[in-house]
Enzyme design. Structure first.
Site, PDB file in Angstrom:
ATOM      1  N   GLY A  48       0.788  -1.221   0.000  1.00  0.00           N
ATOM      2  CA  GLY A  48       0.000   0.000   0.000  1.00  0.00           C
ATOM      3  C   GLY A  48       0.820   1.271   0.000  1.00  0.00           C
ATOM      4  N   SER A  49       1.898   1.312   0.787  1.00  0.00           N
ATOM      5  CA  SER A  49       2.696   2.535   0.865  1.00  0.00           C
ATOM      6  C   SER A  49       3.334   2.871  -0.480  1.00  0.00           C
ATOM      7  CB  SER A  49       3.779   2.401   1.942  1.00  0.00           C
ATOM      8  OG  SER A  49       3.202   2.352   3.229  1.00  0.00           O
ATOM      9  N   ASN A  54      -7.826   3.880   8.611  1.00  0.00           N
ATOM     10  CA  ASN A  54      -7.153   2.728   9.184  1.00  0.00           C
ATOM     11  C   ASN A  54      -7.245   2.657  10.697  1.00  0.00           C
ATOM     12  OD1 ASN A  54      -5.434   5.079   8.556  1.00  0.00           O
ATOM     13  ND2 ASN A  54      -3.901   4.025   9.795  1.00  0.00           N
ATOM     14  N   SER A  96      -3.222  -3.452  -0.441  1.00  0.00           N
ATOM     15  CA  SER A  96      -2.123  -4.244   0.102  1.00  0.00           C
ATOM     16  C   SER A  96      -2.634  -5.616   0.509  1.00  0.00           C
ATOM     17  CB  SER A  96      -1.504  -3.536   1.309  1.00  0.00           C
ATOM     18  OG  SER A  96      -0.347  -4.203   1.755  1.00  0.00           O
ATOM     19  N   HIS A 150      -1.674  -7.967   2.611  1.00  0.00           N
ATOM     20  CA  HIS A 150      -1.677  -8.487   3.979  1.00  0.00           C
ATOM     21  C   HIS A 150      -2.816  -7.946   4.838  1.00  0.00           C
ATOM     22  CE1 HIS A 150       0.141  -5.124   6.497  1.00  0.00           C
ATOM     23  NE2 HIS A 150       0.320  -4.659   5.281  1.00  0.00           N
ATOM     24  N   THR A 162      12.292  -8.037 -11.069  1.00  0.00           N
ATOM     25  CA  THR A 162      11.596  -9.304 -11.288  1.00  0.00           C
ATOM     26  C   THR A 162      10.387  -9.413 -10.371  1.00  0.00           C
ATOM     27  OG1 THR A 162      13.681 -10.369 -11.900  1.00  0.00           O
ATOM     28  CG2 THR A 162      11.851 -11.819 -11.272  1.00  0.00           C
ATOM     29  N   CYS A 193       1.896   1.585  11.985  1.00  0.00           N
ATOM     30  CA  CYS A 193       3.066   2.220  11.388  1.00  0.00           C
ATOM     31  C   CYS A 193       3.677   3.274  12.300  1.00  0.00           C
ATOM     32  CB  CYS A 193       2.685   2.858  10.048  1.00  0.00           C
ATOM     33  SG  CYS A 193       1.967   1.691   8.883  1.00  0.00           S
TER      34      CYS A 193
END
Length: 398
Positions: free
Chosen positions: A72-73, A153, A201, A203, A239, A326
């Site tokens: 996400g960041s 959030n 994101s 997770h 990659t 965070c």
């Protein structure tokens, strides 16, 4: 501790068994580089593009509008930094966002201000909602992009994204939404909601960490994020992490497959938590009770510190949060709680409980039994609480 009760799913979620199995298989069977021309590489490339198509289908997008990222960041950074260089050449150097965005947006905006861009940080209501009228009033002829989070959030409030998207489309302004907390938990369709760019994101919906994506509507010019290779249509070199991308898409499809049923289940547990915790004296639910994520509960308890509350809950086998993960190392109160008008001393005593796919009614039973006892014990130890009790000078009056 006889049982671990995990109620910090807004910070991260356990990887689902289905996603874990897909990742493990990919690590051993699909290890080829998708950029290689031999059959093992071509097989990986085929799987990668299949994942792109599946992710696009969930979001109501087209495959070529999906860019895989590290989370996400990165997606938030790319959304803003990717479109502004081209728009600024046309005199569009103004950004609109809110005061309670995730720091991935706020810090990016601060960095862009140093480069000469102007930013309007919209206030939010006491309930933690963004006004469509406030967005409309802030748009000028120089506005390049509006970035409003889908769901907060910390306090879980869900913003009127479709209305904001329609407004921006009418005004000819790009609209980005940080949907990290919303994807997999709310129905989302980027075309129907007039969303131009969206971040997510893996997770946050039982996928692996370190993987996410950016949706960017076809026709929008997006600057390269990483130079050095032709991956992601030459926009992001490196990659691709095929195993975790496969795990993300599997988790995403699983999350939306039973979304109505899971929403109803989580909402029931959430509302029971809110009802029980509201019985504790001198506390308040933070954020709108109506426009709220199904699994989010955020309370402020007067007279105690959030860090002490978390430690005592941990001693009772309960994992929770006192704000955004965070910023867990910060002693400053949550900028989100300050944005909805709470004073510093009250904002320090916040608790975020975020329910997920693997929470049960028994988890709720344990929490509502333990938490009132913990709050009472901490208040008995607090000189601040003693003073408030003597004077009756409470911020939250029962």
């Amino acid at each position: 501790m006889s049982k671990l009760v995990y109620m910090d799913n807004a910070a991260t979620t356990p990887v689902s068994p289905e996603a874990t199995a897909v990742i493990a298989k990919a690590l051993t069977e699909h290890f080829g580089n998708p950029s290689s021309i031999y059959s093992l590489g071509r097989d990986s490339k085929r799987i990668l593009e299949d994942c792109r198509q599946r992710a696009a289908a969930v979001l109501g997008a087209e495959p070529q509008e999906i860019y895989f990222t590290s989370g996400g960041s990165e997606s938030d950074n790319w959304a803003l930094k990717g479109v502004l260089p081209f728009l600024s050449k046309r005199g569009k150097n103004h950004i609109i966002t809110t005061a309670y965005e995730h720091h991935a947006i706020l810090h990016t905006c601060k960095a862009l201000e140093k480069q000469g861009y102007s930013v309007t940080y919209l206030p939010v209501s006491e309930d933690g909602l963004v006004s469509v009228d406030a967005v409309a009033n802030a748009i000028t002829e120089k506005t390049a992009i509006v970035s409003i989070m889908y769901a907060n959030n910390e306090i879980g409030t869900v913003n009127p994204i479709a209305q904001i998207g329609a407004l921006c489309r009418e005004k000819g302004v790009l609209f980005h939404t940080d949907a990290v907390q919303a994807v997999g938990h709310l129905p989302i369709h980027v075309k129907e909601q007039s969303i131009d760019l969206l971040s997510l994101s893996a997770h946050k919906f039982n996928g692996p960490k370190g993987t996410g994506l950016l949706y960017c509507r076809k026709g929008i010019v997006l600057a390269n994020l990483i130079e050095g290779g032709a991956q992601e249509r030459s926009r992001r070199a490196g990659t691709e992490s095929l195993p975790t991308i496969m795990g993300m898409v599997t988790a995403l499809e699983n999350a939306v497959a039973d979304l109505p049923e899971e929403t109803a289940r989580l909402t029931g547990m959430r509302d029971r938590l809110i009802a029980e915790l509201s019985k504790i004296p001198h506390c308040r639910l933070n954020g709108s009770a109506e426009h709220r994520l199904p699994g989010n509960v955020n309370f402020s308890f007067e007279g105690i510190e959030g860090e002490a509350l978390l430690l005592m809950l941990d001693m009772n086998g309960i994992c929770a949060s006192s704000g955004s993960a965070c910023t867990s190392g910060s002693l400053d109160p949550s900028h989100v709680l300050l944005s909805i008008g709470l004073p510093h001393e009250v904002a320090h005593g916040s608790l975020r409980l975020s329910l997920g796919r693997y929470n049960t009614d028994e988890d709720v039973d344990h929490l509502v039994k333990v938490l009132p006892q913990v709050v009472e014990r901490l208040r008995m130890m607090s000189p601040v609480w003693e003073e408030k009790t003597k004077t009756g000078n409470f911020y939250f009056q029962d």
